[in-house]
Design an enzyme around this catalytic site. Structure first.
Site, PDB file in Angstrom:
ATOM      1  N   TRP A 273      20.337  -1.745   2.613  1.00 16.06           N
ATOM      2  CA  TRP A 273      20.590  -2.885   2.833  1.00 16.06           C
ATOM      3  C   TRP A 273      22.120  -3.795   2.763  1.00 16.06           C
ATOM      4  O   TRP A 273      22.787  -4.280   3.705  1.00 16.06           O
ATOM      5  CB  TRP A 273      19.389  -4.091   1.714  1.00 16.06           C
ATOM      6  CG  TRP A 273      17.747  -3.684   1.940  1.00 16.06           C
ATOM      7  CD1 TRP A 273      17.853  -2.224   1.538  1.00 16.06           C
ATOM      8  CD2 TRP A 273      17.679  -3.859   3.313  1.00 16.06           C
ATOM      9  NE1 TRP A 273      16.537  -2.396   1.951  1.00 16.06           N
ATOM     10  CE2 TRP A 273      16.125  -3.322   2.997  1.00 16.06           C
ATOM     11  CE3 TRP A 273      17.788  -4.050   4.394  1.00 16.06           C
ATOM     12  CZ2 TRP A 273      15.314  -3.098   4.469  1.00 16.06           C
ATOM     13  CZ3 TRP A 273      16.880  -4.766   5.638  1.00 16.06           C
ATOM     14  CH2 TRP A 273      15.780  -3.939   5.842  1.00 16.06           C
TER      15      TRP A 273
ATOM     16  N   ASP B  22      22.844 -10.404  -2.838  1.00 10.97           N
ATOM     17  CA  ASP B  22      21.317 -10.419  -2.408  1.00 10.97           C
ATOM     18  C   ASP B  22      19.900 -10.110  -3.530  1.00 10.97           C
ATOM     19  O   ASP B  22      20.333  -8.715  -4.270  1.00 10.97           O
ATOM     20  CB  ASP B  22      21.414  -9.486  -1.438  1.00 10.97           C
ATOM     21  CG  ASP B  22      19.590  -9.404  -0.343  1.00 10.97           C
ATOM     22  OD1 ASP B  22      18.929  -9.559  -0.914  1.00 10.97           O
ATOM     23  OD2 ASP B  22      19.593  -8.232   0.247  1.00 10.97           O
TER      24      ASP B  22
ATOM     25  N   LYS C 263       8.610 -10.368  -2.263  1.00 12.12           N
ATOM     26  CA  LYS C 263       9.326  -9.358  -3.424  1.00 12.12           C
ATOM     27  C   LYS C 263       8.593  -9.421  -4.727  1.00 12.12           C
ATOM     28  O   LYS C 263       7.179  -9.415  -5.570  1.00 12.12           O
ATOM     29  CB  LYS C 263      10.166  -8.808  -3.374  1.00 12.12           C
ATOM     30  CG  LYS C 263      10.657  -7.981  -2.228  1.00 12.12           C
ATOM     31  CD  LYS C 263      10.531  -6.971  -1.759  1.00 12.12           C
ATOM     32  CE  LYS C 263      11.923  -6.624  -0.582  1.00 12.12           C
ATOM     33  NZ  LYS C 263      11.566  -5.267  -0.134  1.00 12.12           N
TER      34      LYS C 263
END
Length: 364
Positions: A105, A175, A199
């Site tokens: 990511w 992030d 999440k």
């Protein structure tokens, strides 16, 4: 399958939600607050919805003790759109930003930022197959950088930052999609925190952005309206129709965290859950082995392998039959992964640990 007929859900995202939140949403789904409508049917300009919206912002600010010089935004597009919005707002073609690469990511964020300005690798653990987080002394950035970007938890490789870099006057952008709300964090150390909700915060469709107000004043202005953070800050995230049901669910998850004792209690519970599984791996004499180095292990995503490839396939197949969902590793790396987010109960992690021990005993 467990006694409540709920799966042992270890999905990496969208992931488990607190059963209490799901049940409350079920009760209120058809008729929210005696309105005769579902929250999904309401105008986002209505008083009922605005109360939900503002309450969610207030609860997030309270849980994280977010200082007054920060805005909380509810956006769309997932964490992945933030890979673009951050450099679009804060990186000009003649400027440089630093990215710390710790997994897939952060690589994607790095790739997007290249479209807008000069990008520097401040540190990377790619040569080590992303098995660890860089040591703080390895990180190299410049005080002239527009910002420094990190990914706080790496879902694919199972690593997590334990201590964050101190960047001085350079804004630190994080992030936190896969570990937001999992532990206390000093928000004042960051210029921007962003996270997809799917999440720990709620269902997919909402992206939370926590941004320092002075950065809004410095942002580029010659960019599309909806991609300006200032547009959403000035409109209280109501410039266009927000994901209203997702924000309602996010607010209910925040209430659940409060009822569980706040972020300190959530962190303690997460440590206990992860320890159950890591202990099995560590005591298996190599039958199971982890991907991440012990000092960088994630409390959210436990990545591991079974020593024999055929046994690994058998392990995953038998786990599915026993009601364990989502244990396959990411398609890019294979192996096994147990995502133990906030809403995954201790009992679910204990059941997996027991299953792993029994599987080893049967196949050793």
């Amino acid at each position: 399958m467990n006694s409540t007929k709920r799966a042992y859900n270890f999905n990496a995202g969208p992931s488990a939600l607190p059963i209490e939140v799901i049940q409350k949403a079920q009760e209120e789904l058809v008729n929210y607050n005696h309105s005769g409508m579902s929250i999904m049917e309401m105008s986002h300009r209505s008083k009922d919805y605005e109360a939900v919206h503002n309450d969610a912002i207030a609860r997030l600010k309270s849980l994280y003790s977010i200082p007054d010089n920060y805005e909380v935004l509810f956006l769309q597009g997932g964490g992945s759109l933030q890979f673009t919005m951050v450099p679009m707002n804060f990186l000009n073609s003649d400027q440089t930003a630093s990215y710390i690469l710790t997994g897939s990511w952060s690589e994607k964020a790095f790739k997007e930022a290249k479209l807008f300005g000069q990008i520097r690798e401040a540190a990377s653990t790619k040569d080590n197959d992303y098995r660890n987080i860089p040591a703080l002394e390895e990180i190299q950035f410049s005080q002239t950088d527009s910002y420094v970007h990190i990914t706080s938890n790496n879902t694919i490789y199972g690593t997590q930052w334990k201590d964050f870099p101190q960047t001085g006057g350079v804004p630190l952008v994080a992030d936190m999609s896969s570990d937001i709300l999992s532990k206390p964090v000093d928000v004042s150390n960051f210029g921007i925190i962003y996270a997809g909700a799917q999440k720990n915060l709620g269902p997919s469709g909402v992206t939370v952005v926590i941004i320092r107000k002075d950065l809004l004043e410095k942002a580029n202005t010659n960019i599309p309206t909806l991609l300006k953070y200032s547009t959403h800050a000035e409109a209280n995230s109501l410039y266009n129709t927000p994901p209203t049901f997702g924000i309602y669910m996010l607010g209910e998850v925040l209430k659940w965290v409060e009822e569980k004792g706040g972020l300190e209690a959530i962190e303690s519970n997460n440590e206990e859950k992860a320890k159950l599984i890591y202990d099995v791996i560590d005591c298996s004499n190599g039958f199971y082995y982890g991907h991440a180095h012990s000092e960088s292990r994630s409390l959210m995503n436990i990545t591991f392998r079974v020593s024999d490839e055929n046994l690994e396939k058998q392990f995953l197949a038998e786990a599915r039959e026993a009601g364990f969902i989502g244990l396959n590793g990411h398609r890019s790396v294979g192996g096994c992964r147990a995502s133990t987010y906030n809403a995954v109960p201790y009992e679910t992690c204990k059941a997996l640990a027991d299953f792993m021990v029994a599987f080893q005993n049967k196949n050793s």
